[in-house]
Write a protein that holds these residues in place. Structure first.
Motif, PDB file in Angstrom:
ATOM      1  N   GLY A  45       6.375  -1.394 -15.467  1.00  8.92           N
ATOM      2  CA  GLY A  45       6.135  -0.665 -14.286  1.00  8.92           C
ATOM      3  C   GLY A  45       5.507   0.611 -14.725  1.00  8.92           C
ATOM      4  O   GLY A  45       5.177   0.962 -15.785  1.00  8.92           O
ATOM      5  N   PRO A  46       5.048   1.240 -13.606  1.00  7.90           N
ATOM      6  CA  PRO A  46       3.970   2.559 -13.926  1.00  7.90           C
ATOM      7  C   PRO A  46       4.687   3.698 -14.530  1.00  7.90           C
ATOM      8  O   PRO A  46       3.915   4.560 -15.025  1.00  7.90           O
ATOM      9  N   PHE A  47       6.001   3.782 -14.820  1.00  6.25           N
ATOM     10  CA  PHE A  47       6.776   4.853 -15.510  1.00  6.25           C
ATOM     11  C   PHE A  47       6.965   4.578 -16.775  1.00  6.25           C
ATOM     12  O   PHE A  47       7.635   5.155 -17.343  1.00  6.25           O
ATOM     13  N   ALA A  48       6.660   3.417 -17.390  1.00  9.79           N
ATOM     14  CA  ALA A  48       6.831   3.047 -18.602  1.00  9.79           C
ATOM     15  C   ALA A  48       5.964   4.049 -19.633  1.00  9.79           C
ATOM     16  O   ALA A  48       4.877   4.262 -19.376  1.00  9.79           O
TER      17      ALA A  48
ATOM     18  N   TRP B  56      12.823  -2.367  -8.325  1.00 14.85           N
ATOM     19  CA  TRP B  56      12.610  -2.250  -9.834  1.00 14.85           C
ATOM     20  C   TRP B  56      11.778  -3.425 -10.351  1.00 14.85           C
ATOM     21  O   TRP B  56      11.439  -3.591 -11.416  1.00 14.85           O
ATOM     22  N   ALA B  57      10.868  -3.763  -9.194  1.00 18.09           N
ATOM     23  CA  ALA B  57       9.601  -4.446  -9.361  1.00 18.09           C
ATOM     24  C   ALA B  57       8.395  -3.589 -10.321  1.00 18.09           C
ATOM     25  O   ALA B  57       8.599  -2.426 -10.325  1.00 18.09           O
ATOM     26  N   ASP B  58       7.685  -4.489 -10.992  1.00 16.27           N
ATOM     27  CA  ASP B  58       6.755  -3.866 -11.858  1.00 16.27           C
ATOM     28  C   ASP B  58       5.588  -3.096 -11.012  1.00 16.27           C
ATOM     29  O   ASP B  58       5.141  -2.039 -11.382  1.00 16.27           O
TER      30      ASP B  58
ATOM     31  N   GLY C 255       9.420  -0.130 -11.680  1.00 17.72           N
ATOM     32  CA  GLY C 255       9.885  -0.755 -12.902  1.00 17.72           C
ATOM     33  C   GLY C 255      11.301  -1.141 -13.361  1.00 17.72           C
ATOM     34  O   GLY C 255      12.158  -0.859 -12.359  1.00 17.72           O
ATOM     35  N   GLY C 256      11.615  -1.852 -14.173  1.00 11.18           N
ATOM     36  CA  GLY C 256      12.988  -2.442 -14.449  1.00 11.18           C
ATOM     37  C   GLY C 256      13.913  -1.699 -15.393  1.00 11.18           C
ATOM     38  O   GLY C 256      13.651  -0.514 -15.524  1.00 11.18           O
ATOM     39  N   THR C 257      14.701  -2.528 -15.899  1.00 13.81           N
ATOM     40  CA  THR C 257      15.789  -1.763 -16.576  1.00 13.81           C
ATOM     41  C   THR C 257      15.389  -1.459 -18.143  1.00 13.81           C
ATOM     42  O   THR C 257      14.063  -1.800 -18.443  1.00 13.81           O
ATOM     43  N   GLY C 258      15.943  -1.087 -19.067  1.00 10.94           N
ATOM     44  CA  GLY C 258      15.579  -0.747 -20.414  1.00 10.94           C
ATOM     45  C   GLY C 258      15.803  -1.752 -21.203  1.00 10.94           C
ATOM     46  O   GLY C 258      16.616  -2.600 -20.927  1.00 10.94           O
ATOM     47  N   ARG C 259      14.994  -1.984 -22.352  1.00  8.92           N
ATOM     48  CA  ARG C 259      14.886  -2.809 -23.399  1.00  8.92           C
ATOM     49  C   ARG C 259      16.330  -2.695 -24.242  1.00  8.92           C
ATOM     50  O   ARG C 259      17.104  -1.701 -24.264  1.00  8.92           O
TER      51      ARG C 259
ATOM     52  N   ALA D  45       1.015  -1.280  -0.052  1.00 10.95           N
ATOM     53  CA  ALA D  45       0.085  -0.116   0.001  1.00 10.95           C
ATOM     54  C   ALA D  45       1.097   1.429  -0.154  1.00 10.95           C
ATOM     55  O   ALA D  45       0.530   2.301  -0.565  1.00 10.95           O
ATOM     56  N   GLU D  46       2.103   1.143   0.789  1.00  9.46           N
ATOM     57  CA  GLU D  46       2.864   2.360   0.836  1.00  9.46           C
ATOM     58  C   GLU D  46       3.506   2.540  -0.587  1.00  9.46           C
ATOM     59  O   GLU D  46       3.621   3.781  -1.154  1.00  9.46           O
ATOM     60  N   LYS D  47       3.848   1.355  -1.360  1.00  8.56           N
ATOM     61  CA  LYS D  47       4.499   1.823  -2.606  1.00  8.56           C
ATOM     62  C   LYS D  47       3.321   2.221  -3.585  1.00  8.56           C
ATOM     63  O   LYS D  47       3.954   3.162  -4.393  1.00  8.56           O
ATOM     64  N   ARG D  48       2.225   1.846  -3.440  1.00  7.61           N
ATOM     65  CA  ARG D  48       1.181   2.407  -4.296  1.00  7.61           C
ATOM     66  C   ARG D  48       0.721   3.767  -4.343  1.00  7.61           C
ATOM     67  O   ARG D  48       0.871   4.440  -4.961  1.00  7.61           O
ATOM     68  N   ARG D  49       0.834   4.326  -2.794  1.00 11.56           N
ATOM     69  CA  ARG D  49       0.557   5.689  -2.501  1.00 11.56           C
ATOM     70  C   ARG D  49       1.648   6.497  -3.182  1.00 11.56           C
ATOM     71  O   ARG D  49       1.361   7.573  -3.665  1.00 11.56           O
TER      72      ARG D  49
END
Length: 286
Positions: A118-121, A99-101, A105-109, A13-17
């Motif tokens: 992840g949310p910042f893609a 770096w979890a979804d 989010g994770g590294t670049g392709r 929940a803290e991550k989501r907020r």
């Protein structure tokens, strides 16, 4: 009292907020103002103008106030949110929890290094890069730099920096060979390494974290939250050692009017380093 926690200790929940508040700040346009501010105040040794944010004694207090302003902006959206910290001496892998979804989010392709998870893609439609020094509208990363592998700083690297009893030293820039500030900021004066500590983390993440507009990557805030914590650990280790320079440098000094002494107000807030030494009036670390 707001508590900044290690990101590995955040609940779902803290991550989501945190993520939701960052995305909302971005939607309102305020996030990009923070990015532009960092780009504006990234002034190098070779530039003949005031240097408040980098390669300078005020590296720590300037970023403390910068993070505090960012945290307050998030709290205007959700008062429960604080800026967590990433202890990069513990979480050293591209598969670490931050770096979890469901978080950063994770590294670049391969190829363009675009972050696609992840949310910042960029593909999710919520994170378009507007302030940048390179082409591209998407977040990029190259965690660990696989083509030329790089490791994150170790606990031993941090301990060496924390052991220096002097805050900073002449010539008060990236070439200073003494002092905690440059040891932790990580300009490699007198060292065979090109990048150390704070700077090495930026290199390890890669992508947009490499430039003056590095706050385009939300991991910037977690990185600098840990840097802020390390400054506090240094202050506790060396209570007899204060911020330097304590007084304005004389006219004959090359850094006169270029670096900020203890009581000289820092732009853009008109707040002196002396007013930023004690963070406990605003937040504490968990």
């Amino acid at each position: 009292m707001p508590v900044r926690k290690n990101q590995r200790d955040l609940t779902a929940a803290e991550k989501r907020r945190f993520v939701d508040a960052v995305l909302e700040l971005k939607r309102r346009g305020a996030y990009d103002e923070f990015v532009r501010m960092h780009g504006e105040f990234y002034v190098t040794d070779g530039e003949l103008r005031p240097r408040a944010a980098h390669m300078t004694p005020s590296f720590f207090p300037w970023h403390r106030r910068y993070l505090l302003e960012f945290e307050r902006a998030l709290q205007r959206i959700d008062e429960r949110v604080t800026v967590p910290y990433w202890d990069w001496t513990l979480d050293t892998s591209p598969t670490s929890s931050l770096w979890a979804d469901d978080f950063l989010g994770g590294t670049g392709r391969t190829g363009d290094r675009q972050v696609t998870t992840g949310p910042f893609a960029y593909g999710n439609g919520n994170w378009t890069v507007n302030s940048r020094v390179v082409d591209g509208r998407y977040l990029t990363r190259d965690l660990g730099r696989p083509s030329d592998p790089l490791t994150l700083p170790t606990k031993e690297d941090v301990e060496r920096a924390l052991a220096d009893p002097e805050y900073d030293a002449p010539p008060w820039d990236s070439t200073a060979r003494r002092g905690f500030r440059n040891a932790l900021e990580g300009w490699a004066a007198g060292s065979p390494e090109r990048w150390r500590t704070h700077n090495r983390v930026h290199r390890w993440v890669g992508g947009l974290m490499l430039g003056a507009t590095s706050p385009n990557d939300p991991v910037f805030w977690l990185h600098h939250s840990f840097v802020d914590l390390l400054w506090e650990r240094w202050r506790r280790t060396h209570p007899e050692s204060g911020y330097l320079p304590a007084a304005k440098l004389p006219r004959g000094d090359r850094q006169h009017n270029r670096v900020f002494a203890l009581d000289e107000p820092l732009p853009p807030w008109d707040v002196a380093p002396a007013e930023l030494l004690d963070h406990t009036r605003w937040y504490r670390y968990g």
